[in-house]
Design an enzyme around this catalytic site. Structure first.
Site, PDB file in Angstrom:
ATOM      1  N   HIS A  28       0.836  -1.203   0.000  1.00 25.33           N
ATOM      2  CA  HIS A  28       0.000   0.000   0.000  1.00 25.33           C
ATOM      3  C   HIS A  28       0.865   1.245   0.000  1.00 25.33           C
ATOM      4  O   HIS A  28       2.026   1.215   0.435  1.00 25.33           O
ATOM      5  CB  HIS A  28      -0.929   0.002   1.216  1.00 25.33           C
ATOM      6  CG  HIS A  28      -0.203  -0.092   2.526  1.00 25.33           C
ATOM      7  ND1 HIS A  28       0.244  -1.298   3.041  1.00 25.33           N
ATOM      8  CD2 HIS A  28       0.184   0.858   3.406  1.00 25.33           C
ATOM      9  CE1 HIS A  28       0.860  -1.078   4.189  1.00 25.33           C
ATOM     10  NE2 HIS A  28       0.846   0.219   4.423  1.00 25.33           N
TER      11      HIS A  28
ATOM     12  N   HIS B  52       0.683   5.297   1.289  1.00 23.85           N
ATOM     13  CA  HIS B  52      -0.010   6.336   2.049  1.00 23.85           C
ATOM     14  C   HIS B  52      -0.013   7.625   1.226  1.00 23.85           C
ATOM     15  O   HIS B  52       1.021   8.009   0.669  1.00 23.85           O
ATOM     16  CB  HIS B  52       0.738   6.654   3.350  1.00 23.85           C
ATOM     17  CG  HIS B  52       0.792   5.535   4.336  1.00 23.85           C
ATOM     18  ND1 HIS B  52       0.047   5.521   5.489  1.00 23.85           N
ATOM     19  CD2 HIS B  52       1.516   4.383   4.344  1.00 23.85           C
ATOM     20  CE1 HIS B  52       0.317   4.415   6.180  1.00 23.85           C
ATOM     21  NE2 HIS B  52       1.214   3.713   5.500  1.00 23.85           N
TER      22      HIS B  52
HETATM   23  P1  5GP Z   1       2.131   0.720   7.288  1.00 21.42           P
HETATM   24  O1  5GP Z   1       2.529   0.925   8.734  1.00 21.42           O
HETATM   25  O2  5GP Z   1       2.190  -0.751   6.915  1.00 21.42           O
HETATM   26  O3  5GP Z   1       2.850   1.611   6.318  1.00 21.42           O
HETATM   27  O4  5GP Z   1       0.632   1.205   7.196  1.00 21.42           O
HETATM   28  C1  5GP Z   1      -0.461   0.421   7.557  1.00 21.42           C
HETATM   29  C2  5GP Z   1      -1.621   1.364   7.758  1.00 21.42           C
HETATM   30  O5  5GP Z   1      -2.835   0.613   7.706  1.00 21.42           O
HETATM   31  C3  5GP Z   1      -1.608   2.085   9.116  1.00 21.42           C
HETATM   32  O6  5GP Z   1      -1.464   3.487   8.915  1.00 21.42           O
HETATM   33  C4  5GP Z   1      -2.953   1.716   9.731  1.00 21.42           C
HETATM   34  O7  5GP Z   1      -3.584   2.820  10.342  1.00 21.42           O
HETATM   35  C5  5GP Z   1      -3.754   1.218   8.553  1.00 21.42           C
HETATM   36  N1  5GP Z   1      -4.736   0.219   8.896  1.00 21.42           N
HETATM   37  C6  5GP Z   1      -4.554  -0.885   9.675  1.00 21.42           C
HETATM   38  N2  5GP Z   1      -5.702  -1.580   9.758  1.00 21.42           N
HETATM   39  C7  5GP Z   1      -6.616  -0.928   9.013  1.00 21.42           C
HETATM   40  C8  5GP Z   1      -7.992  -1.179   8.723  1.00 21.42           C
HETATM   41  O8  5GP Z   1      -8.609  -2.147   9.166  1.00 21.42           O
HETATM   42  N3  5GP Z   1      -8.613  -0.277   7.913  1.00 21.42           N
HETATM   43  C9  5GP Z   1      -7.972   0.826   7.410  1.00 21.42           C
HETATM   44  N4  5GP Z   1      -8.668   1.653   6.626  1.00 21.42           N
HETATM   45  N5  5GP Z   1      -6.667   1.064   7.664  1.00 21.42           N
HETATM   46  C10 5GP Z   1      -6.010   0.206   8.462  1.00 21.42           C
END
Ligand code: 5GP
Ligand code: ZN
Length: 140
Positions: A99, A101
């Site tokens: 993903h 951001h």
């Molecule tokens: P990472 O830390 O892997 O770059 O980002 C993962 C993101 O996924 C985090 O910012 C977290 O808030 C988001 N996230 C985790 N679980 C969920 C969910 O169930 N729904 C949504 N919309 N975002 C999620």
């Protein structure tokens, strides 16, 4: 990937506030937002991280990200937009489904710390560029 949170969102098993969807990507609001408007753009098939992302999905996800970034800018009136993309635990990844951001940014919001940087000598830059060219050649 039965237990993957983002796969479950793609399958409609978990709720998400959707922004955009096409054949290969899905965009929705982050439930933990750095600022209102903090969006996520994911690939629909389960891919752990950028190291496993094929060229067609990479193109599709960046096209969607550009569209979502323009929407975030227009809808929030932010001063700027930062993309953030983490891979593997050491890279700061917490959800192991690729993903990107899309972060609305505001002047002096001090949201992201910047890393301390040094300026390597040119021969070190040239040597590292050569190592990376070799790695790319093995990734044809
Ligand atoms: P990472 O830390 O892997 O770059 O980002 C993962 C993101 O996924 C985090 O910012 C977290 O808030 C988001 N996230 C985790 N679980 C969920 C969910 O169930 N729904 C949504 N919309 N975002 C999620
Ligand atoms: Zn997944």
């Amino acid at each position: 990937m039965d237990d993957c949170i983002f796969c479950r969102i793609v399958r409609g098993e978990l709720p998400a506030s959707k922004i955009h969807e096409d054949a290969h990507t899905l965009s929705f609001m982050n439930i933990m937002a750095a600022h209102p408007g903090h969006a996520l753009v994911i690939v629909k098939p389960h891919v752990d991280n950028i190291l496993d992302l094929d060229d067609s999905l990479a193109a599709a996800v960046f096209q969607s990200t550009a569209r979502v970034a323009r929407a975030v800018k227009a809808a929030t009136g932010c001063d700027g937009v930062t993309l953030f993309q983490a891979n593997e635990v050491a890279g700061g990844q917490t959800v192991f489904h690729f993903h990107i951001h899309v972060l609305p940014r505001f002047t002096d919001d001090r949201l992201l710390p910047f890393w301390p940087a040094s300026a390597p000598p040119r021969d070190a830059l040239d040597a590292m560029a050569a190592r990376l060219r070799s790695a790319l050649a093995g990734d044809a």
